[in-house]
Design an enzyme around this catalytic site. Structure first.
Site, PDB file in Angstrom:
ATOM      1  N   HIS A   1       0.818  -1.211   0.000  1.00  0.00           N
ATOM      2  CA  HIS A   1       0.000   0.000   0.000  1.00  0.00           C
ATOM      3  C   HIS A   1       0.852   1.261   0.000  1.00  0.00           C
ATOM      4  CE1 HIS A   1       0.896  -0.555   4.280  1.00  0.00           C
ATOM      5  NE2 HIS A   1       0.785   0.756   4.356  1.00  0.00           N
TER       6      HIS A   1
ATOM      7  N   ASP B   1       0.904   4.996   1.768  1.00  0.00           N
ATOM      8  CA  ASP B   1       0.287   5.673   2.915  1.00  0.00           C
ATOM      9  C   ASP B   1      -0.524   6.903   2.517  1.00  0.00           C
ATOM     10  OD1 ASP B   1       1.274   3.723   4.521  1.00  0.00           O
ATOM     11  OD2 ASP B   1       2.907   4.916   5.366  1.00  0.00           O
TER      12      ASP B   1
ATOM     13  N   HIS C   1       4.841  -0.028  -0.003  1.00  0.00           N
ATOM     14  CA  HIS C   1       5.429  -0.951   0.975  1.00  0.00           C
ATOM     15  C   HIS C   1       4.414  -1.927   1.550  1.00  0.00           C
ATOM     16  CE1 HIS C   1       3.918   2.488   3.325  1.00  0.00           C
ATOM     17  NE2 HIS C   1       3.626   1.578   4.242  1.00  0.00           N
TER      18      HIS C   1
ATOM     19  N   ARG D   1       5.268  -8.393  17.446  1.00  0.00           N
ATOM     20  CA  ARG D   1       5.968  -7.224  16.908  1.00  0.00           C
ATOM     21  C   ARG D   1       5.238  -5.968  17.372  1.00  0.00           C
ATOM     22  NH1 ARG D   1       5.460  -3.746  12.291  1.00  0.00           N
ATOM     23  NH2 ARG D   1       7.189  -3.790  10.803  1.00  0.00           N
TER      24      ARG D   1
HETATM   25  O1  LIG Z   1       4.507  -1.380  11.119  1.00  0.00           O
HETATM   26  C1  LIG Z   1       5.113  -1.113  10.084  1.00  0.00           C
HETATM   27  O2  LIG Z   1       6.310  -1.378   9.923  1.00  0.00           O
HETATM   28  C2  LIG Z   1       4.402  -0.409   8.948  1.00  0.00           C
HETATM   29  C3  LIG Z   1       2.914  -0.364   9.063  1.00  0.00           C
HETATM   30  C4  LIG Z   1       2.317   0.350   7.879  1.00  0.00           C
HETATM   31  O3  LIG Z   1       2.774   0.266   6.786  1.00  0.00           O
HETATM   32  C5  LIG Z   1       1.149   1.210   8.057  1.00  0.00           C
HETATM   33  O4  LIG Z   1       0.542   1.162   9.120  1.00  0.00           O
HETATM   34  O5  LIG Z   1       0.801   1.956   7.140  1.00  0.00           O
HETATM   35 FE   LIG Z   2       2.082   1.910   5.597  1.00  0.00          FE
END
Ligand SMILES: O=C(O)CCC(=O)C(=O)O
Ligand SMILES: [Fe+2]
Length: 290
Positions: A201, A203, A259, A269
């Site tokens: 996606h 952001d 990403h 995590r």
């Molecule tokens: O937690 C992460 O490393 C990225 C999470 C992510 O891409 C997002 O929340 O948009």
């Molecule tokens: Fe993200």
């Protein structure tokens, strides 16, 4: 591997056997070069398909930053900006003109990340406790007494200044924006508020107001959890960032930074997404700990 093997081994053999039947019937030798050409062509096609298969796979994945390295400065890689920002109002001294991605272990210490995680854990547990009138203040005071709380404004400000320094911006023109959230990922309950984090996606597309995304990691890849690496998807070439407690990763939020996060295979995590906008109308104030 099996797939590739079939392509390479199968096709040419079939061609040769059908060609030799042909030769026995007609008894002419002039078809030999054609058979050879066909065989070679098939071989090249099979090779091409094999290469495509391999390049589709995660074999062409480069590690951008490893968990066990300590970055005492900021590692920055510039990438050309996408056109995403043109659909939005531009803000001088903030809207990305230089795009890219960066990682640093020097802005937040492991100790601070640990304190943050302990605090989040304790406040989560205290929320599970039955509520009765008048004791919430006492509970809050006890929390503050036993677990020195992290200073969220200070953490946010240091991240903001590092983003501004790296991208050549005026730090005072960046604003914290929604959603800024804490995420906990494991393999059993993968579906949280930001479910399906493993899908690629952008952001800026997903959250709209974002101009710069930053992530503060609170646990260690390979130690506290498996899988869960952050992946920048650059066409057939992927670059992974391995989370490390105290590590801050930040990038311009447009489609130059498509990403995803790998599925977490074991352990848990923890991360905090701290997002910034250039648009003051989307600004939020620092979150408070309760
Ligand atoms: O937690 C992460 O490393 C990225 C999470 C992510 O891409 C997002 O929340 O948009
Ligand atoms: Fe993200």
């Amino acid at each position: 591997y099996c797939h590739r093997h079939t392509i390479h081994g199968g096709s040419p053999r079939r061609t040769v056997s059908s060609a030799s039947k042909h030769q026995q019937k007609k008894g002419s030798g002039w078809k030999k070069p054609i058979v050879g050409t066909v065989a070679v062509s098939l071989f090249i096609i099979a090779g091409g398909l094999g290469w495509l298969y391999v390049s589709q796979d995660e074999f062409v994945t480069e590690v951008f930053v490893r968990q066990d390295e300590f970055l005492d400065g900021t590692k920055f890689v510039q990438v050309p900006c996408s056109e995403d920002y043109e659909n939005f109002k531009r803000f001088k001294g903030c809207t990305p003109q230089r795009c890219g991605r960066a990682v640093t272990d020097a802005v937040i210490s492991r100790e601070e990340a640990g304190r943050m995680l302990r605090y989040l854990f304790v406040s989560f547990v205290s929320q599970l406790m039955p509520k009765s009138h008048g004791d919430s203040e006492l509970k809050g005071n006890l929390l503050f007494f036993f677990f020195c709380p992290p200073n969220l404004s200070s953490l946010r400000q240091r991240i903001q200044e590092e983003i501004a320094r790296t991208f050549g911006l005026d730090a005072s023109r960046l604003f914290l924006t929604k959603p800024t959230f804490f995420s906990r990922m494991n393999n059993t309950d993968a579906k949280t508020i930001h479910d399906e984090y493993w899908h690629p996606h952008v952001d800026k597309v997903t959250y709209g107001s974002f101009d710069y995304t930053s992530l503060l990691y609170l646990s260690d890849y390979g130690v506290d959890f498996g899988g869960g690496r952050f992946v920048f998807m650059d066409g057939s070439h992927n670059r992974t960032m391995e989370p490390r407690a105290g590590r801050v990763s930040f990038f311009s939020s447009g489609s130059e930074n498509l990403h995803r996060v790998e599925k977490v295979s074991w352990g848990t995590r923890f991360a905090i997404t701290v997002s910034f906008t250039c648009d003051p109308t989307h600004a939020i104030s620092d979150p408070t700990l309760t």
